[in-house]
Design a protein around this motif. Structure first.
Motif, PDB file in Angstrom:
ATOM      1  N   ILE A 188       0.841  -1.205   0.000  1.00 57.59           N
ATOM      2  CA  ILE A 188       0.000   0.000   0.000  1.00 57.59           C
ATOM      3  C   ILE A 188       0.873   1.250   0.000  1.00 57.59           C
ATOM      4  O   ILE A 188       0.604   2.222  -0.735  1.00 57.59           O
ATOM      5  N   LEU A 189       1.928   1.235   0.795  1.00 60.80           N
ATOM      6  CA  LEU A 189       2.839   2.381   0.834  1.00 60.80           C
ATOM      7  C   LEU A 189       3.546   2.562  -0.504  1.00 60.80           C
ATOM      8  O   LEU A 189       3.777   3.696  -0.944  1.00 60.80           O
ATOM      9  N   ARG A 190       3.888   1.451  -1.162  1.00 58.77           N
ATOM     10  CA  ARG A 190       4.511   1.568  -2.496  1.00 58.77           C
ATOM     11  C   ARG A 190       3.532   2.166  -3.496  1.00 58.77           C
ATOM     12  O   ARG A 190       3.930   2.932  -4.380  1.00 58.77           O
ATOM     13  N   MET A 191       2.244   1.811  -3.383  1.00 61.79           N
ATOM     14  CA  MET A 191       1.237   2.408  -4.264  1.00 61.79           C
ATOM     15  C   MET A 191       1.159   3.912  -4.053  1.00 61.79           C
ATOM     16  O   MET A 191       1.084   4.687  -5.026  1.00 61.79           O
ATOM     17  N   LEU A 192       1.183   4.337  -2.799  1.00 61.61           N
ATOM     18  CA  LEU A 192       1.150   5.772  -2.514  1.00 61.61           C
ATOM     19  C   LEU A 192       2.395   6.469  -3.041  1.00 61.61           C
ATOM     20  O   LEU A 192       2.318   7.568  -3.612  1.00 61.61           O
ATOM     21  N   ASP A 193       3.543   5.827  -2.855  1.00 65.02           N
ATOM     22  CA  ASP A 193       4.789   6.408  -3.343  1.00 65.02           C
ATOM     23  C   ASP A 193       4.780   6.527  -4.861  1.00 65.02           C
ATOM     24  O   ASP A 193       5.234   7.527  -5.429  1.00 65.02           O
ATOM     25  N   GLU A 194       4.231   5.494  -5.511  1.00 64.84           N
ATOM     26  CA  GLU A 194       4.116   5.538  -6.976  1.00 64.84           C
ATOM     27  C   GLU A 194       3.176   6.657  -7.412  1.00 64.84           C
ATOM     28  O   GLU A 194       3.440   7.376  -8.385  1.00 64.84           O
ATOM     29  N   MET A 195       2.093   6.837  -6.672  1.00 64.23           N
ATOM     30  CA  MET A 195       1.113   7.876  -7.024  1.00 64.23           C
ATOM     31  C   MET A 195       1.731   9.263  -6.918  1.00 64.23           C
ATOM     32  O   MET A 195       1.498  10.127  -7.774  1.00 64.23           O
ATOM     33  N   ARG A 196       2.526   9.491  -5.879  1.00 62.27           N
ATOM     34  CA  ARG A 196       3.083  10.837  -5.705  1.00 62.27           C
ATOM     35  C   ARG A 196       4.148  11.157  -6.752  1.00 62.27           C
ATOM     36  O   ARG A 196       4.513  12.313  -6.937  1.00 62.27           O
ATOM     37  N   ARG A 197       4.631  10.141  -7.448  1.00 61.21           N
ATOM     38  CA  ARG A 197       5.612  10.363  -8.516  1.00 61.21           C
ATOM     39  C   ARG A 197       4.959  10.688  -9.856  1.00 61.21           C
ATOM     40  O   ARG A 197       5.649  11.019 -10.813  1.00 61.21           O
ATOM     41  N   LYS A 198       3.640  10.560  -9.922  1.00 58.27           N
ATOM     42  CA  LYS A 198       2.937  10.848 -11.164  1.00 58.27           C
ATOM     43  C   LYS A 198       2.921  12.359 -11.406  1.00 58.27           C
ATOM     44  O   LYS A 198       2.683  13.144 -10.486  1.00 58.27           O
ATOM     45  N   PRO A 199       3.159  12.778 -12.634  1.00 52.26           N
ATOM     46  CA  PRO A 199       3.205  14.225 -12.906  1.00 52.26           C
ATOM     47  C   PRO A 199       1.868  14.920 -12.712  1.00 52.26           C
ATOM     48  O   PRO A 199       1.830  16.130 -12.526  1.00 52.26           O
ATOM     49  N   TRP A 200       0.760  14.160 -12.739  1.00 51.89           N
ATOM     50  CA  TRP A 200      -0.554  14.779 -12.570  1.00 51.89           C
ATOM     51  C   TRP A 200      -0.962  14.914 -11.107  1.00 51.89           C
ATOM     52  O   TRP A 200      -2.020  15.476 -10.807  1.00 51.89           O
ATOM     53  N   THR A 201      -0.167  14.380 -10.174  1.00 57.36           N
ATOM     54  CA  THR A 201      -0.522  14.476  -8.763  1.00 57.36           C
ATOM     55  C   THR A 201      -0.405  15.923  -8.295  1.00 57.36           C
ATOM     56  O   THR A 201       0.637  16.552  -8.447  1.00 57.36           O
ATOM     57  N   VAL A 202      -1.479  16.445  -7.709  1.00 56.71           N
ATOM     58  CA  VAL A 202      -1.487  17.841  -7.288  1.00 56.71           C
ATOM     59  C   VAL A 202      -0.733  17.983  -5.963  1.00 56.71           C
ATOM     60  O   VAL A 202      -0.491  17.001  -5.254  1.00 56.71           O
ATOM     61  N   VAL A 203      -0.380  19.212  -5.629  1.00 55.31           N
ATOM     62  CA  VAL A 203       0.440  19.471  -4.449  1.00 55.31           C
ATOM     63  C   VAL A 203      -0.247  18.997  -3.172  1.00 55.31           C
ATOM     64  O   VAL A 203       0.375  18.367  -2.305  1.00 55.31           O
ATOM     65  N   ARG A 204      -1.529  19.278  -3.041  1.00 56.37           N
ATOM     66  CA  ARG A 204      -2.244  18.874  -1.820  1.00 56.37           C
ATOM     67  C   ARG A 204      -2.185  17.364  -1.635  1.00 56.37           C
ATOM     68  O   ARG A 204      -1.956  16.877  -0.515  1.00 56.37           O
ATOM     69  N   ALA A 205      -2.385  16.616  -2.716  1.00 55.59           N
ATOM     70  CA  ALA A 205      -2.333  15.158  -2.637  1.00 55.59           C
ATOM     71  C   ALA A 205      -0.913  14.692  -2.309  1.00 55.59           C
ATOM     72  O   ALA A 205      -0.714  13.790  -1.490  1.00 55.59           O
ATOM     73  N   ASP A 206       0.071  15.325  -2.938  1.00 57.67           N
ATOM     74  CA  ASP A 206       1.469  14.967  -2.680  1.00 57.67           C
ATOM     75  C   ASP A 206       1.828  15.192  -1.217  1.00 57.67           C
ATOM     76  O   ASP A 206       2.494  14.352  -0.585  1.00 57.67           O
ATOM     77  N   GLN A 207       1.393  16.282  -0.657  1.00 55.10           N
ATOM     78  CA  GLN A 207       1.702  16.582   0.738  1.00 55.10           C
ATOM     79  C   GLN A 207       1.028  15.580   1.679  1.00 55.10           C
ATOM     80  O   GLN A 207       1.614  15.161   2.683  1.00 55.10           O
ATOM     81  N   GLU A 208      -0.196  15.196   1.355  1.00 57.49           N
ATOM     82  CA  GLU A 208      -0.910  14.225   2.187  1.00 57.49           C
ATOM     83  C   GLU A 208      -0.225  12.860   2.121  1.00 57.49           C
ATOM     84  O   GLU A 208      -0.084  12.172   3.142  1.00 57.49           O
ATOM     85  N   ILE A 209       0.196  12.462   0.925  1.00 53.60           N
ATOM     86  CA  ILE A 209       0.915  11.192   0.776  1.00 53.60           C
ATOM     87  C   ILE A 209       2.213  11.222   1.564  1.00 53.60           C
ATOM     88  O   ILE A 209       2.582  10.247   2.236  1.00 53.60           O
TER      89      ILE A 209
END
Length: 276
Positions: A188-209
């Motif tokens: 699950i943590l790897r999924m979150l880490d992968e998500m935050r590396r996506k260029p479309w991830t917004v700042v708020r989501a990145d900070q929460e991750i």
């Protein structure tokens, strides 16, 4: 005679020793390490349970209380009326409420040869109880952690809105609370880490991750998911981890850094592409 072994990864060393002993007795043993890349793993496992002569359950707290796949495999074997031999390979806190309570449990220790003979005898007796599969077959259990696969596909597809990103993050945050196995929580943590590396991830989501990853660092360390060689090289080069940082060009609020500055920038949660 074909044997199927259901076990937790935490008991793998004991199960390997058990498997070697059974194979030395010329028994055909199947466990999921034989799955090949590209296999539909859950369908293969269910077919192996249907075709086995005896279902061996490597019993421990890890398998009976913490492993969803093990519990699903056991319940399916019971529904199929397969002969079941529970083999205790680790500590079990309580047996009264478990579905195996009515069965004779065989204790096994890799360091005690007599326990291997006891297992062999129990297997032979169980094989004599083999009966045809019920008709119609009981419904196949759903794939364990199917909801995580669905969330992973959403992340792979990408192009998610802020609301969609936050819903996925909240679902994964809850999954970290609900799941007991460190291996699953590390996924699950790897999924979150992968998500935050996506260029479309917004700042708020990145900070929460980032907050979730930081608060679960102990899980990542236990699973040893990081490569020491890569981590050491990054530390020597003093390169910050991938993420959103204040835009050095000052044209935007944030810019995505992934070992180098990328064209992806963000203003008030809106991601744009603006090459340097």
């Amino acid at each position: 005679m074909t044997l199927f072994i259901s076990y937790s990864r935490l008991d793998e060393e004991a199960v390997k020793a058990l498997t070697r002993g059974l194979e030395a007795a010329r028994l055909n043993v199947w466990r999921d390490h034989e799955l090949q890349g590209g296999d539909n793993w859950w369908s293969v496992i269910l077919e192996r349970i249907r075709s086995c002569s005896v279902f061996l359950f490597a019993l421990s707290d890890a398998s009976i209380n913490r492993s969803k796949p093990c519990k699903a495999e056991l319940e399916y074997a019971i529904a199929l009326r397969r002969p079941i031999v529970p083999i205790q390979v680790g500590p079990v806190s309580s047996m009264r409420a478990m579905p195996l309570a009515e069965l004779q449990i065989v204790h096994y220790s890799p360091d005690d040869a007599t326990t291997g003979f006891a297992v062999f005898s129990a297997v032979q007796q169980a094989a004599a109880r083999l009966a045809p599969l019920p008709q119609p077959l009981p419904p196949a259990p759903p794939i364990p952690y199917g909801y995580l696969l669905a969330l992973s596909r959403k992340i792979d597809v990408g192009g998610l809105t802020l609301d969609e990103q936050m819903r996925i993050i909240n679902d994964l945050r809850q999954a970290l609370i609900d799941e007991d196995e460190d291996a699953v929580r590390a996924d699950i943590l790897r999924m979150l880490d992968e998500m935050r590396r996506k260029p479309w991830t917004v700042v708020r989501a990145d900070q929460e991750i980032s907050r979730i990853l930081a608060s679960n660092e102990d899980v990542r360390q236990r699973e040893n998911t990081a490569s020491p060689a890569v981590t050491g090289a990054a530390e020597r080069r003093n390169i910050p981890p991938p993420g959103w940082y204040p835009d050095p060009t000052r044209r935007h609020e944030w810019r995505w850094f992934d070992g180098d500055w990328t064209p992806w920038a963000s203003d008030r949660g809106v991601t744009v592409q603006d090459p340097l």
